[in-house]
Design a protein around this motif. Structure first.
Motif, PDB file in Angstrom:
ATOM      1  N   UNK A  71      23.554  62.271  17.206  1.00  0.00           N
ATOM      2  CA  UNK A  71      24.541  63.101  17.892  1.00  0.00           C
ATOM      3  C   UNK A  71      25.205  62.310  19.014  1.00  0.00           C
ATOM      4  N   UNK A  72      26.533  62.268  19.000  1.00  0.00           N
ATOM      5  CA  UNK A  72      27.283  61.497  20.005  1.00  0.00           C
ATOM      6  C   UNK A  72      27.120  62.051  21.409  1.00  0.00           C
ATOM      7  N   UNK A  73      26.552  63.247  21.556  1.00  0.00           N
ATOM      8  CA  UNK A  73      26.326  63.801  22.893  1.00  0.00           C
ATOM      9  C   UNK A  73      25.135  63.137  23.582  1.00  0.00           C
ATOM     10  N   UNK A  74      24.399  62.314  22.849  1.00  0.00           N
ATOM     11  CA  UNK A  74      23.328  61.519  23.448  1.00  0.00           C
ATOM     12  C   UNK A  74      23.786  60.067  23.512  1.00  0.00           C
ATOM     13  N   UNK A  75      23.778  59.496  24.721  1.00  0.00           N
ATOM     14  CA  UNK A  75      24.356  58.171  24.955  1.00  0.00           C
ATOM     15  C   UNK A  75      23.292  57.139  25.285  1.00  0.00           C
ATOM     16  N   UNK A  76      23.357  55.995  24.590  1.00  0.00           N
ATOM     17  CA  UNK A  76      22.539  54.838  24.964  1.00  0.00           C
ATOM     18  C   UNK A  76      23.197  54.094  26.121  1.00  0.00           C
ATOM     19  N   UNK A  77      24.522  54.001  26.104  1.00  0.00           N
ATOM     20  CA  UNK A  77      25.237  53.221  27.113  1.00  0.00           C
ATOM     21  C   UNK A  77      25.024  53.781  28.510  1.00  0.00           C
ATOM     22  N   UNK A  78      24.855  55.088  28.629  1.00  0.00           N
ATOM     23  CA  UNK A  78      24.666  55.719  29.933  1.00  0.00           C
ATOM     24  C   UNK A  78      23.426  55.181  30.641  1.00  0.00           C
ATOM     25  N   UNK A  79      22.441  54.703  29.837  1.00  0.00           N
ATOM     26  CA  UNK A  79      21.200  54.196  30.419  1.00  0.00           C
ATOM     27  C   UNK A  79      21.421  52.947  31.270  1.00  0.00           C
ATOM     28  N   UNK A 114      14.981  46.183  31.729  1.00  0.00           N
ATOM     29  CA  UNK A 114      15.463  45.211  30.754  1.00  0.00           C
ATOM     30  C   UNK A 114      16.958  45.035  30.961  1.00  0.00           C
ATOM     31  N   UNK A 115      17.430  43.806  30.841  1.00  0.00           N
ATOM     32  CA  UNK A 115      18.855  43.545  30.992  1.00  0.00           C
ATOM     33  C   UNK A 115      19.673  44.277  29.942  1.00  0.00           C
ATOM     34  N   UNK A 116      20.954  44.370  30.176  1.00  0.00           N
ATOM     35  CA  UNK A 116      21.841  45.070  29.253  1.00  0.00           C
ATOM     36  C   UNK A 116      21.872  44.337  27.913  1.00  0.00           C
ATOM     37  N   UNK A 117      21.637  45.095  26.849  1.00  0.00           N
ATOM     38  CA  UNK A 117      21.662  44.545  25.509  1.00  0.00           C
ATOM     39  C   UNK A 117      22.882  45.068  24.765  1.00  0.00           C
ATOM     40  N   UNK A 118      23.285  44.331  23.736  1.00  0.00           N
ATOM     41  CA  UNK A 118      24.427  44.777  22.942  1.00  0.00           C
ATOM     42  C   UNK A 118      24.126  46.064  22.195  1.00  0.00           C
ATOM     43  N   UNK A 119      22.835  46.353  21.994  1.00  0.00           N
ATOM     44  CA  UNK A 119      22.485  47.612  21.346  1.00  0.00           C
ATOM     45  C   UNK A 119      22.671  48.800  22.294  1.00  0.00           C
ATOM     46  N   UNK A 120      22.790  48.536  23.605  1.00  0.00           N
ATOM     47  CA  UNK A 120      22.955  49.614  24.583  1.00  0.00           C
ATOM     48  C   UNK A 120      24.424  49.968  24.728  1.00  0.00           C
ATOM     49  N   UNK A 121      25.072  50.205  23.617  1.00  0.00           N
ATOM     50  CA  UNK A 121      26.481  50.570  23.592  1.00  0.00           C
ATOM     51  C   UNK A 121      26.643  51.841  22.767  1.00  0.00           C
ATOM     52  N   UNK A 122      27.713  52.548  23.021  1.00  0.00           N
ATOM     53  CA  UNK A 122      28.073  53.714  22.225  1.00  0.00           C
ATOM     54  C   UNK A 122      29.334  53.376  21.434  1.00  0.00           C
TER      55      UNK A 122
END
Length: 395
Positions: free
Chosen positions: A55-63, A76-84
């Protein structure tokens, strides 16, 4: 609301803490506090975890901007997986062009050859043999090298660097950082070589991958390659050992696979569902961008959720008699490889490695058994993934 300390207790082999089952039935949206960072909701039901993954209402990037719930003091440093999406979609499409089922299937014959060679060496050495060191680690390691195009003469030092990256050896922080730095530099050198001389391997495909003139930068390429290593090396090696240990502990299921080897593809999916790989819930939090109604209650906007995928895979609302291992079960839809935008791109390689490994072991070693009593097996501690440190076997 009661805020529970998390994790609930020490990891016990491949057992799932009974607290997860109690929560699924009695408190399906518990509030938890990890040693560091924000409090979070813990999702334990299958439908809720699947929703949060897709669900797009849950964001990884916001973390990235939050004091995320975590087990360790350092973020942990910002990873490319931490994107929406759409940023994540751009990178995923570029990688997907390189990391295809067809590319992995081209490696199947080589994987079978490597597995046979490793088993030859084990048989020649004679039992007992440590399955981890002799088979489970080198098979996915060599296949990652084949997939990425690491030259044969570099594979030993490459595997040493990857071992440091995955923290599978006892190293000081300085030693680990030095080796990981050499690994990143080496990957950058290989990428530069592919730009000069294209090659039909994963690195070569990533170098030329493009969409609307949009290319991976060198930093993106190196980081993505490191993430592929993390997902496809240690996890698969651990699961080869875990699956073997599990089948030896379920002799009826092992006998069924020996009698009907055509069940193996489905058996791997059932083992992915049944065996908990991660020691805890997935500690990559998702933050609710709006109030989200789940089966267990409402997650308010701005709050993080942690996903207990191993508990969700045992939800009786999704899988009847979920604690029973059944290699004939249709386990499709399990969350072992995730779901949605962040579904594991390495899943085809992991599935291929696991099927080849188990097929080879069962065919070549028909009398396969543990070489020591089960209660003497030493298990990993303080690591993200579960598994025996060593698994002595005989035949």
């Amino acid at each position: 609301m009661v805020v529970r300390s998390y994790p609930f207790g020490p990891v016990n082999r491949l057992r799932i803490d009974p607290m997860y089952g109690w929560l699924r039935d009695n408190e399906p949206l518990p509030r938890v506090k990890l040693p560091y960072g924000d409090e979070a909701f813990l999702l334990v039901r299958y439908d809720d975890v699947r929703t949060a993954l897709g669900d797009a209402r849950f964001s990884r990037a916001e973390a990235v901007t939050r004091d995320v719930p975590r087990l360790h003091p350092d973020k942990v440093g910002v990873l490319l997986t931490d994107l929406d999406p759409p940023e994540h979609t751009r990178l995923r499409r570029l990688i997907a062009k390189a990391f295809t089922v067809q590319r992995v299937e081209q490696l199947r014959a080589r994987a079978e050859q490597v597995a046979a060679s490793l088993l030859d060496a084990m048989v020649q050495a004679g039992p007992p043999v440590d399955l981890t060191e002799s088979f489970a680690v080198p098979l996915p390691s060599l296949m990652i090298c084949e997939l990425m195009g690491v030259p044969y003469e570099d594979q030993d030092r490459f595997r040493d660097w990857v071992a440091a990256f995955m923290s599978v050896t006892a190293l000081t922080n300085e030693e680990r950082q030095a080796k990981v730095g050499r690994l990143a530099a080496y990957l950058g050198e290989l990428a530069a070589q592919r730009r000069e001389t294209p090659a039909d391997d994963l690195l070569g495909a990533l170098v030329v991958a493009q969409e609307e003139q949009d290319r991976l930068t060198e930093d993106e390429l190196v980081q993505l390659t490191l993430l592929i290593l993390a997902a496809g090396y240690e996890s698969t090696a651990s699961q080869i050992v875990n699956f073997t240990y599990t089948l030896l502990g379920h002799p009826d299921q092992l006998a069924l696979l020996r009698a009907q080897p055509e069940l193996m593809p489905g058996a791997v999916e059932e083992l992915m569902r049944w065996v908990p790989l991660l020691a805890t819930a997935d500690t990559l939090p998702r933050y609710a961008l709006a109030d989200v109604e789940l089966s267990g209650g409402t997650v308010p906007a701005g709050d993080p959720v942690l996903l207990a995928k191993h508990a969700a895979n045992r939800d009786p609302r999704r899988y009847p008699d979920p604690d029973r291992l059944d290699v004939t079960r249709d386990a499709k839809g399990h969350l072992g490889f995730g779901h949605g935008a962040h579904h594991c791109l390495g899943a085809p390689l992991a599935r291929m490695d696991l099927r080849v490994a188990l097929d080879a072991l069962l065919i070549r070693l028909p009398a396969l058994r543990l070489a020591i009593p089960g209660d003497e097996i030493e298990w990993k501690t303080g690591m993200a993934v579960r598994g025996p440190v060593t698994l002595p076997i005989a035949w």
